[in-house]
Design a protein around this motif. Structure first.
Motif, mmCIF file in Angstrom:
data_model
loop_
_atom_site.group_PDB
_atom_site.id
_atom_site.type_symbol
_atom_site.label_atom_id
_atom_site.label_comp_id
_atom_site.label_asym_id
_atom_site.label_seq_id
_atom_site.Cartn_x
_atom_site.Cartn_y
_atom_site.Cartn_z
ATOM 1 N N PRO A 118 -29.013 -12.030 17.238
ATOM 2 C CA PRO A 118 -29.361 -13.295 17.890
ATOM 3 C C PRO A 118 -28.744 -14.512 17.215
ATOM 4 O O PRO A 118 -28.826 -14.679 15.995
ATOM 5 C CB PRO A 118 -30.899 -13.321 17.795
ATOM 6 C CG PRO A 118 -31.286 -11.874 17.737
ATOM 7 C CD PRO A 118 -30.209 -11.228 16.914
ATOM 8 N N GLY A 119 -28.091 -15.322 18.030
ATOM 9 C CA GLY A 119 -27.490 -16.547 17.534
ATOM 10 C C GLY A 119 -26.195 -16.356 16.776
ATOM 11 O O GLY A 119 -25.602 -17.333 16.318
ATOM 12 N N VAL A 120 -25.763 -15.104 16.609
ATOM 13 C CA VAL A 120 -24.541 -14.839 15.826
ATOM 14 C C VAL A 120 -23.491 -14.108 16.646
ATOM 15 O O VAL A 120 -22.360 -14.557 16.769
ATOM 16 C CB VAL A 120 -24.877 -14.022 14.553
ATOM 17 C CG1 VAL A 120 -23.620 -13.813 13.719
ATOM 18 C CG2 VAL A 120 -25.944 -14.726 13.734
ATOM 19 N N GLY A 121 -23.851 -12.950 17.209
ATOM 20 C CA GLY A 121 -22.855 -12.206 17.975
ATOM 21 C C GLY A 121 -23.262 -10.769 18.193
ATOM 22 O O GLY A 121 -24.457 -10.463 18.357
ATOM 23 N N TYR A 122 -22.286 -9.871 18.118
ATOM 24 C CA TYR A 122 -22.516 -8.456 18.405
ATOM 25 C C TYR A 122 -21.864 -7.597 17.326
ATOM 26 O O TYR A 122 -20.918 -8.015 16.667
ATOM 27 C CB TYR A 122 -21.932 -8.079 19.770
ATOM 28 C CG TYR A 122 -22.425 -8.937 20.915
ATOM 29 C CD1 TYR A 122 -23.596 -8.609 21.594
ATOM 30 C CD2 TYR A 122 -21.723 -10.077 21.313
ATOM 31 C CE1 TYR A 122 -24.056 -9.387 22.636
ATOM 32 C CE2 TYR A 122 -22.185 -10.871 22.351
ATOM 33 C CZ TYR A 122 -23.346 -10.524 23.018
ATOM 34 O OH TYR A 122 -23.802 -11.304 24.047
ATOM 35 N N ARG A 123 -22.387 -6.380 17.183
ATOM 36 C CA ARG A 123 -21.793 -5.453 16.234
ATOM 37 C C ARG A 123 -22.058 -4.023 16.692
ATOM 38 O O ARG A 123 -22.960 -3.770 17.505
ATOM 39 C CB ARG A 123 -22.383 -5.645 14.835
ATOM 40 C CG ARG A 123 -23.875 -5.323 14.739
ATOM 41 C CD ARG A 123 -24.404 -5.496 13.317
ATOM 42 N NE ARG A 123 -25.836 -5.232 13.229
ATOM 43 C CZ ARG A 123 -26.356 -4.005 13.125
ATOM 44 N NH1 ARG A 123 -25.575 -2.945 13.084
ATOM 45 N NH2 ARG A 123 -27.667 -3.834 13.066
ATOM 46 N N ILE A 124 -21.262 -3.091 16.182
ATOM 47 C CA ILE A 124 -21.523 -1.682 16.406
ATOM 48 C C ILE A 124 -22.652 -1.258 15.478
ATOM 49 O O ILE A 124 -22.572 -1.452 14.260
ATOM 50 C CB ILE A 124 -20.264 -0.827 16.128
ATOM 51 C CG1 ILE A 124 -19.141 -1.189 17.113
ATOM 52 C CG2 ILE A 124 -20.597 0.651 16.241
ATOM 53 C CD1 ILE A 124 -19.449 -0.881 18.559
ATOM 54 N N ASP A 125 -23.706 -0.694 16.051
ATOM 55 C CA ASP A 125 -24.853 -0.244 15.265
ATOM 56 C C ASP A 125 -24.539 1.145 14.731
ATOM 57 O O ASP A 125 -24.621 2.139 15.460
ATOM 58 C CB ASP A 125 -26.096 -0.225 16.145
ATOM 59 C CG ASP A 125 -27.356 0.137 15.369
ATOM 60 O OD1 ASP A 125 -27.235 0.533 14.196
ATOM 61 O OD2 ASP A 125 -28.460 0.020 15.936
ATOM 62 N N THR A 126 -24.169 1.221 13.474
ATOM 63 C CA THR A 126 -23.773 2.508 12.894
ATOM 64 C C THR A 126 -24.942 3.484 12.820
ATOM 65 O O THR A 126 -24.744 4.690 12.746
ATOM 66 C CB THR A 126 -23.186 2.298 11.483
ATOM 67 O OG1 THR A 126 -24.119 1.583 10.676
ATOM 68 C CG2 THR A 126 -21.891 1.509 11.568
ATOM 69 N N GLY A 127 -26.176 2.982 12.872
ATOM 70 C CA GLY A 127 -27.327 3.864 12.865
ATOM 71 C C GLY A 127 -27.552 4.541 14.197
ATOM 72 O O GLY A 127 -28.123 5.629 14.269
ATOM 73 N N ALA A 128 -27.051 3.908 15.294
ATOM 74 C CA ALA A 128 -27.268 4.462 16.633
ATOM 75 C C ALA A 128 -26.548 5.794 16.802
ATOM 76 O O ALA A 128 -27.026 6.693 17.484
ATOM 77 C CB ALA A 128 -26.804 3.472 17.695
ATOM 78 N N ASP A 166 -12.748 -2.464 21.679
ATOM 79 C CA ASP A 166 -11.695 -2.347 20.682
ATOM 80 C C ASP A 166 -11.900 -3.352 19.555
ATOM 81 O O ASP A 166 -11.768 -3.035 18.372
ATOM 82 C CB ASP A 166 -10.334 -2.566 21.352
ATOM 83 C CG ASP A 166 -9.171 -2.158 20.459
ATOM 84 O OD1 ASP A 166 -9.394 -1.398 19.490
ATOM 85 O OD2 ASP A 166 -8.038 -2.596 20.721
ATOM 86 N N VAL A 167 -12.257 -4.586 19.912
ATOM 87 C CA VAL A 167 -12.498 -5.621 18.906
ATOM 88 C C VAL A 167 -13.731 -5.278 18.072
ATOM 89 O O VAL A 167 -13.731 -5.408 16.845
ATOM 90 C CB VAL A 167 -12.676 -7.003 19.574
ATOM 91 C CG1 VAL A 167 -13.031 -8.065 18.528
ATOM 92 C CG2 VAL A 167 -11.408 -7.418 20.303
ATOM 93 N N LEU A 168 -14.790 -4.809 18.719
ATOM 94 C CA LEU A 168 -16.018 -4.474 17.999
ATOM 95 C C LEU A 168 -15.817 -3.292 17.055
ATOM 96 O O LEU A 168 -16.278 -3.312 15.911
ATOM 97 C CB LEU A 168 -17.132 -4.153 19.001
ATOM 98 C CG LEU A 168 -17.675 -5.326 19.819
ATOM 99 C CD1 LEU A 168 -18.646 -4.826 20.884
ATOM 100 C CD2 LEU A 168 -18.357 -6.345 18.919
ATOM 101 N N GLY A 216 -19.125 -4.839 11.391
ATOM 102 C CA GLY A 216 -19.330 -6.260 11.131
ATOM 103 C C GLY A 216 -19.662 -7.006 12.413
ATOM 104 O O GLY A 216 -19.377 -6.546 13.514
ATOM 105 N N VAL A 217 -20.274 -8.169 12.266
ATOM 106 C CA VAL A 217 -20.672 -8.966 13.426
ATOM 107 C C VAL A 217 -19.462 -9.726 13.968
ATOM 108 O O VAL A 217 -18.702 -10.333 13.212
ATOM 109 C CB VAL A 217 -21.787 -9.958 13.055
ATOM 110 C CG1 VAL A 217 -22.158 -10.811 14.259
ATOM 111 C CG2 VAL A 217 -23.008 -9.218 12.539
ATOM 112 N N VAL A 218 -19.309 -9.671 15.286
ATOM 113 C CA VAL A 218 -18.244 -10.401 15.976
ATOM 114 C C VAL A 218 -18.913 -11.406 16.902
ATOM 115 O O VAL A 218 -19.740 -11.035 17.737
ATOM 116 C CB VAL A 218 -17.330 -9.462 16.789
ATOM 117 C CG1 VAL A 218 -16.224 -10.257 17.464
ATOM 118 C CG2 VAL A 218 -16.738 -8.379 15.904
#
Length: 231
Positions: free
Chosen positions: A211-221, A159-161, A167-169
């Protein structure tokens, strides 16, 4: 969603916290006004649930401070005072909703989700991104039309992602938004939950690790791309 419960009856506060946890809503407890002020100063909450009659600064005073801060944080008054005049005074202070004791935990959860939807009115109640369809009220997730069964914590993280819209979370923000104040800041729970969530959603991997930042939804996937890295 993460909420602050300001309630001086410990058994009720703990019951509410545990009940909301079953609804995938993280909650912290403040048993008095001073603790509430402290928690509000160091944490970011989506909604404040205030009992009006508490030790220290009253629930009314906490409400005034929230409104004065300009944060726009919704306030739900939770109290035994059920007269119309009491409710009117609560709304005059800036409360967005009012629930009298005793109450059903399910109703409280529904009201909190409604307030969260209003707070983020620019986002549709059902959010879609990269082939994902997430319904926060029904707690349902579909990927390319396929239903995906998730645990409560996996849903909270997703839900947060999804709300970040690509964007990167950071892991710290996920820990803050999807867990409560008792979470160990050095835990690897976020990495483990994201890894399990990624597998539940299936290939191509839709949650990318930055890496070193966080996670995001890959809109290309969602369009058949390679998806995100493991991690």
């Amino acid at each position: 969603m993460r909420v602050l419960i300001v309630e001086d009856e410990p058994y009720l506060a703990e019951a509410v916290r545990d009940g909301l946890r079953l609804e995938a809503i993280a909650a912290d407890i403040a048993g008095d006004g001073d603790t509430a002020v402290e928690l509000l100063s160091i944490n970011t909450y989506d909604i404040a649930v205030l009992d009006r009659d508490i030790p220290g600064p009253s629930g009314d005073e906490i409400a005034r401070r929230i409104v004065a801060s300009g944060s726009g944080m919704p306030i739900l008054m939770l109290t035994a005072a059920d007269r119309l005049d009491d409710k009117a005074s609560g709304f005059a202070l800036g409360a967005d909703d009012y629930l009298t004791k005793p109450f059903e935990l399910r109703e409280l959860a529904l009201r909190l989700r409604a307030l969260d939807r209003r707070r983020a009115h620019h986002r549709p109640p059902v959010r879609e991104i990269a082939g994902l369809r997430l319904d926060p009220f029904r707690r349902e997730v579909y990927r390319n039309g396929r239903y995906v069964a998730l645990t409560r914590k996996q849903f909270a993280v997703l839900d947060v992602l999804v709300a970040a819209e690509g964007g990167v979370v950071s892991a710290e923000e996920l820990l803050e938004r999807a867990w409560d104040a008792n979470a160990d800041p050095f835990t690897n729970a976020v990495r483990i939950t994201v890894s399990a969530l990624r597998k539940r959603l299936g290939e191509p991997w839709i949650i990318a690790t930055v890496p070193g930042v966080g996670y995001r939804i890959d809109t290309g996937a969602g369009a058949g791309g390679k998806g995100g890295e493991h991690g």
